[in-house]
Design an enzyme around this catalytic site. Sequence first.
Site, PDB file in Angstrom:
ATOM      1  N   SER A   1     -14.773  26.049 -27.325  1.00 22.01           N
ATOM      2  CA  SER A   1     -14.960  24.811 -28.070  1.00 22.01           C
ATOM      3  C   SER A   1     -13.916  24.767 -29.176  1.00 22.01           C
ATOM      4  O   SER A   1     -13.517  25.798 -29.708  1.00 22.01           O
ATOM      5  CB  SER A   1     -16.364  24.798 -28.681  1.00 22.01           C
ATOM      6  OG  SER A   1     -16.386  23.970 -29.832  1.00 22.01           O
TER       7      SER A   1
ATOM      8  N   ASN B   1      -1.810  -2.574  13.058  1.00 23.27           N
ATOM      9  CA  ASN B   1      -3.260  -2.339  13.026  1.00 23.27           C
ATOM     10  C   ASN B   1      -3.654  -1.072  13.783  1.00 23.27           C
ATOM     11  O   ASN B   1      -4.471  -0.290  13.313  1.00 23.27           O
ATOM     12  CB  ASN B   1      -4.011  -3.548  13.600  1.00 23.27           C
ATOM     13  CG  ASN B   1      -3.762  -4.802  12.783  1.00 23.27           C
ATOM     14  OD1 ASN B   1      -3.199  -4.728  11.694  1.00 23.27           O
ATOM     15  ND2 ASN B   1      -4.168  -5.945  13.297  1.00 23.27           N
TER      16      ASN B   1
ATOM     17  N   LYS C   1     -18.719  29.426 -28.856  1.00 20.25           N
ATOM     18  CA  LYS C   1     -18.985  28.798 -27.564  1.00 20.25           C
ATOM     19  C   LYS C   1     -18.132  29.338 -26.416  1.00 20.25           C
ATOM     20  O   LYS C   1     -16.959  29.614 -26.569  1.00 20.25           O
ATOM     21  CB  LYS C   1     -18.735  27.268 -27.649  1.00 20.25           C
ATOM     22  CG  LYS C   1     -19.742  26.528 -28.492  1.00 20.25           C
ATOM     23  CD  LYS C   1     -21.170  26.522 -27.928  1.00 20.25           C
ATOM     24  CE  LYS C   1     -21.314  25.606 -26.762  1.00 20.25           C
ATOM     25  NZ  LYS C   1     -21.241  24.194 -27.154  1.00 20.25           N
TER      26      LYS C   1
ATOM     27  N   SER D   1       0.830  -1.206   0.000  1.00 16.03           N
ATOM     28  CA  SER D   1       0.000   0.000   0.000  1.00 16.03           C
ATOM     29  C   SER D   1       0.865   1.256   0.000  1.00 16.03           C
ATOM     30  O   SER D   1       0.361   2.370   0.054  1.00 16.03           O
ATOM     31  CB  SER D   1      -0.941   0.001   1.213  1.00 16.03           C
ATOM     32  OG  SER D   1      -0.211  -0.153   2.415  1.00 16.03           O
TER      33      SER D   1
ATOM     34  N   LYS E   1      -8.062   3.636   2.002  1.00 18.87           N
ATOM     35  CA  LYS E   1      -7.329   4.882   1.807  1.00 18.87           C
ATOM     36  C   LYS E   1      -7.496   5.550   0.459  1.00 18.87           C
ATOM     37  O   LYS E   1      -7.761   6.752   0.381  1.00 18.87           O
ATOM     38  CB  LYS E   1      -5.848   4.656   2.106  1.00 18.87           C
ATOM     39  CG  LYS E   1      -5.595   4.617   3.592  1.00 18.87           C
ATOM     40  CD  LYS E   1      -4.231   4.078   3.920  1.00 18.87           C
ATOM     41  CE  LYS E   1      -4.292   3.162   5.118  1.00 18.87           C
ATOM     42  NZ  LYS E   1      -5.018   1.895   4.867  1.00 18.87           N
TER      43      LYS E   1
ATOM     44  N   THR F   1     -40.321  26.505  -9.130  1.00 15.52           N
ATOM     45  CA  THR F   1     -40.592  25.149  -8.655  1.00 15.52           C
ATOM     46  C   THR F   1     -40.890  24.363  -9.916  1.00 15.52           C
ATOM     47  O   THR F   1     -41.460  24.914 -10.865  1.00 15.52           O
ATOM     48  CB  THR F   1     -41.801  25.084  -7.697  1.00 15.52           C
ATOM     49  OG1 THR F   1     -42.958  25.532  -8.404  1.00 15.52           O
ATOM     50  CG2 THR F   1     -41.604  25.960  -6.467  1.00 15.52           C
ATOM     51  N   HIS F   2     -40.471  23.100  -9.953  1.00 19.98           N
ATOM     52  CA  HIS F   2     -40.604  22.277 -11.166  1.00 19.98           C
ATOM     53  C   HIS F   2     -39.931  22.957 -12.357  1.00 19.98           C
ATOM     54  O   HIS F   2     -40.323  22.732 -13.499  1.00 19.98           O
ATOM     55  CB  HIS F   2     -42.078  22.005 -11.496  1.00 19.98           C
ATOM     56  CG  HIS F   2     -42.892  21.584 -10.317  1.00 19.98           C
ATOM     57  ND1 HIS F   2     -43.029  20.273  -9.922  1.00 19.98           N
ATOM     58  CD2 HIS F   2     -43.585  22.325  -9.409  1.00 19.98           C
ATOM     59  CE1 HIS F   2     -43.798  20.217  -8.841  1.00 19.98           C
ATOM     60  NE2 HIS F   2     -44.135  21.454  -8.500  1.00 19.98           N
TER      61      HIS F   2
ATOM     62  N   TYR G   1      -9.238  -6.259  12.682  1.00 21.27           N
ATOM     63  CA  TYR G   1      -8.637  -5.832  11.416  1.00 21.27           C
ATOM     64  C   TYR G   1      -8.746  -6.927  10.359  1.00 21.27           C
ATOM     65  O   TYR G   1      -8.555  -8.113  10.641  1.00 21.27           O
ATOM     66  CB  TYR G   1      -7.163  -5.459  11.617  1.00 21.27           C
ATOM     67  CG  TYR G   1      -6.497  -5.015  10.328  1.00 21.27           C
ATOM     68  CD1 TYR G   1      -6.603  -3.696   9.897  1.00 21.27           C
ATOM     69  CD2 TYR G   1      -5.804  -5.916   9.525  1.00 21.27           C
ATOM     70  CE1 TYR G   1      -6.024  -3.287   8.704  1.00 21.27           C
ATOM     71  CE2 TYR G   1      -5.222  -5.517   8.331  1.00 21.27           C
ATOM     72  CZ  TYR G   1      -5.332  -4.200   7.920  1.00 21.27           C
ATOM     73  OH  TYR G   1      -4.760  -3.801   6.743  1.00 21.27           O
TER      74      TYR G   1
ATOM     75  N   GLN H   1      -7.435  -2.124   4.010  1.00 21.24           N
ATOM     76  CA  GLN H   1      -6.399  -1.344   3.327  1.00 21.24           C
ATOM     77  C   GLN H   1      -7.004  -0.590   2.130  1.00 21.24           C
ATOM     78  O   GLN H   1      -6.431   0.379   1.651  1.00 21.24           O
ATOM     79  CB  GLN H   1      -5.269  -2.277   2.863  1.00 21.24           C
ATOM     80  CG  GLN H   1      -4.125  -1.581   2.167  1.00 21.24           C
ATOM     81  CD  GLN H   1      -2.909  -2.482   2.048  1.00 21.24           C
ATOM     82  OE1 GLN H   1      -2.200  -2.700   3.026  1.00 21.24           O
ATOM     83  NE2 GLN H   1      -2.680  -3.024   0.871  1.00 21.24           N
TER      84      GLN H   1
ATOM     85  N   GLU I   1     -19.507  22.247 -14.662  1.00 13.78           N
ATOM     86  CA  GLU I   1     -19.822  20.886 -15.093  1.00 13.78           C
ATOM     87  C   GLU I   1     -18.891  19.864 -14.445  1.00 13.78           C
ATOM     88  O   GLU I   1     -19.307  18.766 -14.071  1.00 13.78           O
ATOM     89  CB  GLU I   1     -19.733  20.778 -16.614  1.00 13.78           C
ATOM     90  CG  GLU I   1     -20.845  21.544 -17.315  1.00 13.78           C
ATOM     91  CD  GLU I   1     -20.624  21.642 -18.816  1.00 13.78           C
ATOM     92  OE1 GLU I   1     -20.405  20.596 -19.459  1.00 13.78           O
ATOM     93  OE2 GLU I   1     -20.665  22.760 -19.344  1.00 13.78           O
TER      94      GLU I   1
ATOM     95  N   ASN J   1     -18.038  27.852 -22.602  1.00 13.73           N
ATOM     96  CA  ASN J   1     -18.671  26.769 -21.834  1.00 13.73           C
ATOM     97  C   ASN J   1     -18.372  26.848 -20.342  1.00 13.73           C
ATOM     98  O   ASN J   1     -17.251  27.179 -19.942  1.00 13.73           O
ATOM     99  CB  ASN J   1     -18.187  25.416 -22.359  1.00 13.73           C
ATOM    100  CG  ASN J   1     -18.627  25.178 -23.794  1.00 13.73           C
ATOM    101  OD1 ASN J   1     -19.685  25.655 -24.207  1.00 13.73           O
ATOM    102  ND2 ASN J   1     -17.802  24.465 -24.536  1.00 13.73           N
TER     103      ASN J   1
HETATM  104  N1  ARG Z   1      -1.005  -1.307   5.083  1.00 14.13           N
HETATM  105  C1  ARG Z   1      -1.966  -1.783   6.027  1.00 14.13           C
HETATM  106  C2  ARG Z   1      -3.271  -1.018   5.824  1.00 14.13           C
HETATM  107  O1  ARG Z   1      -3.257  -0.026   5.184  1.00 14.13           O
HETATM  108  C3  ARG Z   1      -1.462  -1.617   7.404  1.00 14.13           C
HETATM  109  C4  ARG Z   1      -1.991  -2.601   8.394  1.00 14.13           C
HETATM  110  C5  ARG Z   1      -1.544  -3.972   8.107  1.00 14.13           C
HETATM  111  N2  ARG Z   1      -1.760  -4.867   9.154  1.00 14.13           N
HETATM  112  C6  ARG Z   1      -1.682  -6.172   8.944  1.00 14.13           C
HETATM  113  N3  ARG Z   1      -1.807  -6.938   9.938  1.00 14.13           N
HETATM  114  N4  ARG Z   1      -1.449  -6.648   7.757  1.00 14.13           N
HETATM  115  O2  ARG Z   1      -4.321  -1.430   6.282  1.00 14.13           O
END
Ligand code: ARG
Length: 462
Positions: free
Chosen positions: A276, A109, A282, A22, A324, A154-155, A316, A321, A289, A284
């Site tokens: 455009s 964790n 144009k 990660s 993120k 409205t509408h 966990y 993971q 948008e 825009n």
């Molecule tokens: N890279 C992991 C995450 O983003 C960190 C935690 C990993 N823990 C584990 N026991 N594998 O969730």
Amino acid sequence: MKLWSGRFSSDTDALVDELNASIGFDRRMYKEDIKGSMAHARMLGAQGIISAEDADKIISALGGIMEDIEAGKLDFSTADEDIHMGVEAELTRRIGDAGKRLHTARSRNDQVALDFRFYLKNEIPEIRDMILSLMAVLAEKARGNLNTVMPAYTHLQRAQPTTFAHYMMAYANMLRRDVTRLEDCLERMDEMPLGSGALTGTTYPIDRRMVAEELGFADITGNSLDGVSDRDYALELMSCLSILMMHLSRFSEEIIMWCSWEFKFVELSDSYSTGSSIMPQKKNPDIAELVRGKTGRVYGSLMGLLTVMKALPLAYNKDMQEDKEQVFDAVDTVKNCLPVFTAMVETMKVLPDNMKNAAAAGFINATDCADYLVKKGMPFRDAYTVVGKLVSFCIATGSTLETLPISEYRSMSDVFDTDVYDAIALETCVAQRSVPGGPAPEAVAEQIAKIETFLEERKVEA
Ligand code: ARG
């Protein structure tokens, strides 16, 4: 050699490393990870779990790692797996055994739980300030347009007259709630999870409050299983951001309509529009948008994370993971949209004549015409019918309530007199709606004052 390779007799497959890592996206939490580790090391030293000397070594080496990352002298690779292992491995390369002591009484964790919260906790005030800036622009636009009459719909049918100021304050109020929603979210998020260990805490005599205090958390999480499993702070933030984007998207949609030749209520600055490649005429509203479009992306992050978390057993699981990228993407998207959106609104030119013309053409004073009869003693339902007939007569003869001769009015009801023209003038219709929250200039001035107080309480000059 992986930090966790103790019980393994062969290396992981390269494709496994690729999928497992990660670091590609969690490296952005390096600051939070290092600060968290510094606080953890200081606490371990203070509690006598590691020696004061080792704690000092760790803290100063972590400071060096932070500097090197910031100077672009240190980077991580897939082999580091994630930011937590990357920093720890580098630390051990630099100071040996002391580095290996950092992970005492800690798990990745609770470490990732800390880093993620810590990171998002720092993002919220930034987003909040961007919303406040937009609100300040809306308050200013409203101040300058207290008497700019326009139709409200409205509408998407012309309904009743209002002012551009009233319209701007509608959005300012939505944004005010977006701000307080984020503030609430931040308050709930403000609990420090380190000390939850892998899932059931630790046997070491750690001091969780010391760590929380150093890192600026208001409290510590109350249950270790929950501490490492909880992602609802991120979900709540995604919900706040989704609602915010929904507001911006509705606003965008209106701006897009207002820019069309059919409306022409506003004109965007050249700096915030695009052309455009084929149609020379144009101009825009691409920014509006894009904001409207990116709203879908932020909703997607919310749905994505809700789906990842659904049915995960405690505590966990590696699925987590996946939290993120989507959350970072939503945060980045909102932070990219807000300042441009604000500048687009700030530089947008209001075209009061076109607004006024649109307001004058659609019988939007029909309710006021009925109210005129009511004020002279006619029951509202009867007045409603009389005016309905008048409107239908106007449509058939191509006239308007403003231009219809008094003789025609009187042929429908002798309650009408020449003062009806004053009563149905658009300015009168707006001025009469002085109920708190209404469009009358003094009512809107109060709304603006309230928003300005809200901004001042948060130290923003309106
Ligand atoms: N890279 C992991 C995450 O983003 C960190 C935690 C990993 N823990 C584990 N026991 N594998 O969730």
